[in-house]
Design a protein around this motif. Structure first.
Motif, PDB file in Angstrom:
ATOM      1  N   UNK A 121       0.821  -1.197   0.000  1.00 53.53           N
ATOM      2  CA  UNK A 121       0.000   0.000   0.000  1.00 53.53           C
ATOM      3  C   UNK A 121       0.863   1.259   0.000  1.00 53.53           C
ATOM      4  N   UNK A 122       1.904   1.292   0.849  1.00 52.43           N
ATOM      5  CA  UNK A 122       2.771   2.471   0.904  1.00 52.43           C
ATOM      6  C   UNK A 122       3.536   2.660  -0.396  1.00 52.43           C
ATOM      7  N   UNK A 123       3.966   1.563  -1.004  1.00 53.74           N
ATOM      8  CA  UNK A 123       4.643   1.677  -2.298  1.00 53.74           C
ATOM      9  C   UNK A 123       3.681   2.171  -3.375  1.00 53.74           C
ATOM     10  N   UNK A 124       2.424   1.721  -3.305  1.00 55.80           N
ATOM     11  CA  UNK A 124       1.424   2.215  -4.244  1.00 55.80           C
ATOM     12  C   UNK A 124       1.169   3.691  -4.065  1.00 55.80           C
ATOM     13  N   UNK A 125       1.121   4.128  -2.812  1.00 52.06           N
ATOM     14  CA  UNK A 125       0.974   5.565  -2.559  1.00 52.06           C
ATOM     15  C   UNK A 125       2.186   6.316  -3.100  1.00 52.06           C
ATOM     16  N   UNK A 126       3.377   5.730  -2.911  1.00 50.89           N
ATOM     17  CA  UNK A 126       4.576   6.360  -3.455  1.00 50.89           C
ATOM     18  C   UNK A 126       4.499   6.525  -4.959  1.00 50.89           C
ATOM     19  N   UNK A 127       3.895   5.555  -5.645  1.00 55.39           N
ATOM     20  CA  UNK A 127       3.757   5.646  -7.102  1.00 55.39           C
ATOM     21  C   UNK A 127       2.803   6.755  -7.537  1.00 55.39           C
ATOM     22  N   UNK A 128       2.043   7.297  -6.600  1.00 53.83           N
ATOM     23  CA  UNK A 128       1.134   8.407  -6.920  1.00 53.83           C
ATOM     24  C   UNK A 128       1.773   9.768  -6.642  1.00 53.83           C
ATOM     25  N   UNK A 129       2.991   9.769  -6.102  1.00 52.36           N
ATOM     26  CA  UNK A 129       3.629  11.014  -5.698  1.00 52.36           C
ATOM     27  C   UNK A 129       4.368  11.658  -6.856  1.00 52.36           C
ATOM     28  N   UNK A 130       3.610  12.081  -7.843  1.00 58.22           N
ATOM     29  CA  UNK A 130       4.174  12.765  -8.999  1.00 58.22           C
ATOM     30  C   UNK A 130       3.195  13.810  -9.496  1.00 58.22           C
ATOM     31  N   UNK A 131       3.682  14.965  -9.930  1.00 58.57           N
ATOM     32  CA  UNK A 131       2.776  15.967 -10.498  1.00 58.57           C
ATOM     33  C   UNK A 131       2.225  15.562 -11.857  1.00 58.57           C
ATOM     34  N   UNK A 132       2.729  14.480 -12.420  1.00 60.06           N
ATOM     35  CA  UNK A 132       2.324  14.038 -13.754  1.00 60.06           C
ATOM     36  C   UNK A 132       1.394  12.829 -13.711  1.00 60.06           C
ATOM     37  N   UNK A 133       0.750  12.554 -12.582  1.00 58.73           N
ATOM     38  CA  UNK A 133       0.038  11.296 -12.413  1.00 58.73           C
ATOM     39  C   UNK A 133      -1.013  11.033 -13.489  1.00 58.73           C
ATOM     40  N   UNK A 134      -1.946  11.952 -13.787  1.00 57.48           N
ATOM     41  CA  UNK A 134      -2.955  11.634 -14.814  1.00 57.48           C
ATOM     42  C   UNK A 134      -2.335  11.314 -16.174  1.00 57.48           C
ATOM     43  N   UNK A 135      -1.365  12.119 -16.573  1.00 58.66           N
ATOM     44  CA  UNK A 135      -0.716  11.869 -17.854  1.00 58.66           C
ATOM     45  C   UNK A 135       0.113  10.605 -17.852  1.00 58.66           C
ATOM     46  N   UNK A 136       0.727  10.282 -16.709  1.00 60.93           N
ATOM     47  CA  UNK A 136       1.514   9.054 -16.605  1.00 60.93           C
ATOM     48  C   UNK A 136       0.632   7.836 -16.803  1.00 60.93           C
ATOM     49  N   UNK A 137      -0.531   7.839 -16.175  1.00 57.43           N
ATOM     50  CA  UNK A 137      -1.468   6.719 -16.338  1.00 57.43           C
ATOM     51  C   UNK A 137      -1.920   6.624 -17.788  1.00 57.43           C
ATOM     52  N   UNK A 138      -2.234   7.779 -18.384  1.00 57.23           N
ATOM     53  CA  UNK A 138      -2.676   7.776 -19.777  1.00 57.23           C
ATOM     54  C   UNK A 138      -1.579   7.263 -20.701  1.00 57.23           C
ATOM     55  N   UNK A 139      -0.317   7.654 -20.437  1.00 59.99           N
ATOM     56  CA  UNK A 139       0.791   7.187 -21.271  1.00 59.99           C
ATOM     57  C   UNK A 139       0.969   5.683 -21.149  1.00 59.99           C
ATOM     58  N   UNK A 140       0.871   5.147 -19.924  1.00 57.09           N
ATOM     59  CA  UNK A 140       0.993   3.706 -19.743  1.00 57.09           C
ATOM     60  C   UNK A 140      -0.073   2.945 -20.502  1.00 57.09           C
ATOM     61  N   UNK A 141      -1.307   3.434 -20.441  1.00 60.79           N
ATOM     62  CA  UNK A 141      -2.393   2.784 -21.171  1.00 60.79           C
ATOM     63  C   UNK A 141      -2.191   2.897 -22.673  1.00 60.79           C
ATOM     64  N   UNK A 142      -1.675   4.044 -23.108  1.00 54.15           N
ATOM     65  CA  UNK A 142      -1.444   4.232 -24.544  1.00 54.15           C
ATOM     66  C   UNK A 142      -0.411   3.243 -25.067  1.00 54.15           C
ATOM     67  N   UNK A 143       0.708   3.092 -24.352  1.00 54.07           N
ATOM     68  CA  UNK A 143       1.761   2.190 -24.800  1.00 54.07           C
ATOM     69  C   UNK A 143       1.263   0.739 -24.885  1.00 54.07           C
ATOM     70  N   UNK A 144       0.444   0.339 -23.939  1.00 55.68           N
ATOM     71  CA  UNK A 144       0.032  -1.057 -23.877  1.00 55.68           C
ATOM     72  C   UNK A 144      -1.145  -1.395 -24.779  1.00 55.68           C
ATOM     73  N   UNK A 145      -1.904  -0.385 -25.207  1.00 61.49           N
ATOM     74  CA  UNK A 145      -3.123  -0.718 -25.939  1.00 61.49           C
ATOM     75  C   UNK A 145      -3.377   0.092 -27.200  1.00 61.49           C
ATOM     76  N   UNK A 146      -2.743   1.269 -27.354  1.00 59.87           N
ATOM     77  CA  UNK A 146      -3.148   2.143 -28.452  1.00 59.87           C
ATOM     78  C   UNK A 146      -1.996   2.671 -29.288  1.00 59.87           C
TER      79      UNK A 146
END
Length: 542
Positions: free
Chosen positions: A255-280
């Motif tokens: 859980x703490x590591x997951x919270x750490x993965x959210x500690x970025x000012x780029x979070x929405x775009x980071x998630x979108x980029x990950x989804x783009x690479x894997x699917x689009x």
């Protein structure tokens, strides 16, 4: 019974042999940056992105490097690494960048070796679920299986090296390897160490370097699933409190590591980029990018596949030495490896300690022999001298360094860029580039030109990629015929665009063994009057 002087001396000699062998592997890994590599094609556009981040602020930015990119805000999720790369480059130029790459790769190997050492070391057991370890050869607790650790480190370094360079992911991989070493140390000590809690802040740093931060909570998720299995299936009544403690601990770490993965000012775009690479992303799905193919392609990949196959067989033979969590972690690593070659590094980090445990019965006495240790020391010194002598001199310009291996090796169109800057008048300030050279041309000529494309595949529409690299010849010709630019810098051989441009009237004006410069046909007066402002292709790129 206390150790005898002979036993202590034996362990010391084996430890020295282990240090020499691992040091040699690490020096080879670091030396690759100096002896063989040029600069990574992506590092140049990372430097330009860092410049824009300093100007525009940390957050989504609108691209100013390519004239064909989507002119919408995009997320440079590796912003912290990019700023770090620029700081290194500004402080010491490309020479400091090369030294930094070598140091990080050297440290990456040492971190893997540390994880292997702790996986095989015999520590006092704290609970029934402590994983079995290799048999001791020196007769005292805390002594690892040195030869097994060295071999596991060397094989996993071998499959990782093609994917290490001066770019954000390499720094992220070093931190991931450190996190894995902390996890392995905690598991070997009965899951009671404090240092493993550092994995959460490590995840918070890595998420600002690369998408790979997600692997830390994934590892803890696998260990949590294994702990739950142990709690529900294996543990008896007396062991249940200890099993429940392990479940709670893995849950909190994940859980703490997951919270750490959210500690970025780029979070929405980071998630979108990950989804783009894997699917689009059509370039990823189309297999054009080498590291986005399964890793067993090519001769090197086939050798790596053989190594991985043998390692997996060794692990399967001694699978009982792994707890359920490690088995699930290994399955995840293998699944990733079969998808993209670039995940070979993540597989190496995950699997190396398990390989060391699986082959932990190898005798260490070879490492204790004086001739073997002397030979390794001599080779280590010779390697260090060779690497030092080949390190770029202060009077060696970047353009000479990146093309030092000759035209048949990967390099960059330095002379072609110089020709265009000297002989071509920038009117449209557009330059046609190809995939692997776009970043370099953005860095070298960005003050005068915007290039056609670079390696940031998420910045271009699927229609763009389908009309250029993934299209047939006729579709490519029709698309490139619309492009307005002042010049094109193309590979002298194996160019994807040359035929289409020549057919559209472009002409070759300069060429060397590596690259070629093409200029567009002179437009007639009618064409000049009819051409709309800004070119004819904007709609397709939006």
């Amino acid at each position: 019974m206390s150790d005898t002087p002979a036993t202590t001396s034996c362990c010391r000699r084996k430890a020295i042999g282990f240090v020499l062998l691992v040091g040699l592997v690490a020096v080879v890994a670091g030396g690759k940056a100096i002896l063989f590599d040029t600069m990574d094609p992506d590092c140049f556009w990372h430097l330009r992105v860092a410049e824009q981040l300093l100007q525009d602020g940390i957050g989504p930015i609108v691209d100013r490097l390519s004239f064909a990119s989507m002119q919408q805000p995009w997320t440079p999720y590796s912003w912290l690494a990019e700023l770090g790369m620029k700081s290194i480059w500004d402080a010491g130029g490309y020479r400091l960048a090369v030294a930094t790459q070598a140091t990080v790769q050297f440290s990456f190997v040492l971190a893997i070796a540390a994880a292997c050492r702790m996986a095989t070391a015999a520590l006092p057991p704290r609970a029934r679920f402590l994983p079995p370890v290799a048999r001791l050869h020196c007769g005292r607790p805390g002594t690892p299986s040195f030869l097994a650790c060295a071999l596991a480190t060397a094989t996993m370094a071998f499959i990782s090296l093609p994917y290490l360079s001066f770019r954000p992911v390499t720094a992220a991989l070093l931190l991931l390897a450190i996190a894995m070493a902390l996890i392995v140390r905690d598991r070997a000590a009965g899951e009671r160490t404090r240092a493993v809690w550092l994995c959460a802040p490590i995840a918070a740093i890595v998420v600002n370097l690369h998408l790979y931060a997600v692997f830390i909570p994934m590892w803890f998720g696998a260990l949590l699933a294994g702990a739950l299995w142990e709690r529900l299936v294996v543990a008896d009544h007396a062991e249940r409190p200890e099993a429940e403690r392990r479940v709670s601990r893995c849950f909190m770490l994940g859980m703490l590591s997951g919270v750490g993965c959210c500690m970025t000012p780029m979070l929405p775009g980071l998630i979108a980029a990950g989804l783009h690479y894997t699917s689009a992303d059509p370039m990823v799905a189309g297999g054009y990018i080498a590291e986005m193919r399964p890793f067993f392609h090519g001769t090197f990949g086939q050798v790596g596949a053989a190594i991985v196959f043998i390692a997996l067989i060794a692990i399967l033979v001694r699978l009982k030495h792994l707890r359920p969590g490690e088995r699930l972690m290994l399955a995840m690593a293998v699944l990733l490896l079969t998808q993209w070659g670039r995940f070979a590094t993540v597989f190496a980090i995950s699997a190396a300690p398990m390989i060391a445990v699986a082959i932990g019965g190898l005798p260490d006495r070879t490492l204790a022999r004086l001739p073997v240790r002397l030979a390794m020391a001599i080779v280590l010194v010779m390697a260090a001298v060779r690497i030092g002598s080949d390190f770029p001199k202060s009077d060696t310009p970047l353009q000479a360094w990146i093309n030092r291996h000759g035209p048949d090796a990967p390099g960059y169109p330095a002379e072609a860029a110089r020709y265009v800057q000297t002989n071509v008048t920038p009117n449209s300030r557009r330059l046609i580039s190809e995939f692997s050279w776009g970043g370099y041309l953005e860095w070298e000529m960005g003050s005068s030109y915007r290039v056609f494309l670079d390696g940031r595949t998420q910045l271009f529409t699927p229609a763009f990629w389908n009309a250029t690299y993934l299209a047939g010849r006729m579709e490519r010709e029709a698309f490139l015929k619309q492009i307005e630019a002042d010049a094109a810098i193309l590979p002298a051989s194996s160019s994807m665009f040359r035929h289409a441009l020549i057919k559209s009237g472009w002409r070759s004006v300069w060429k060397d063994e590596r690259s070629e410069v093409l200029l567009p046909p002179e437009p007639t007066i009618t064409q000049k009057e009819a051409r709309p402002a800004g070119g004819m292709i904007g709609g397709l790129f939006e």
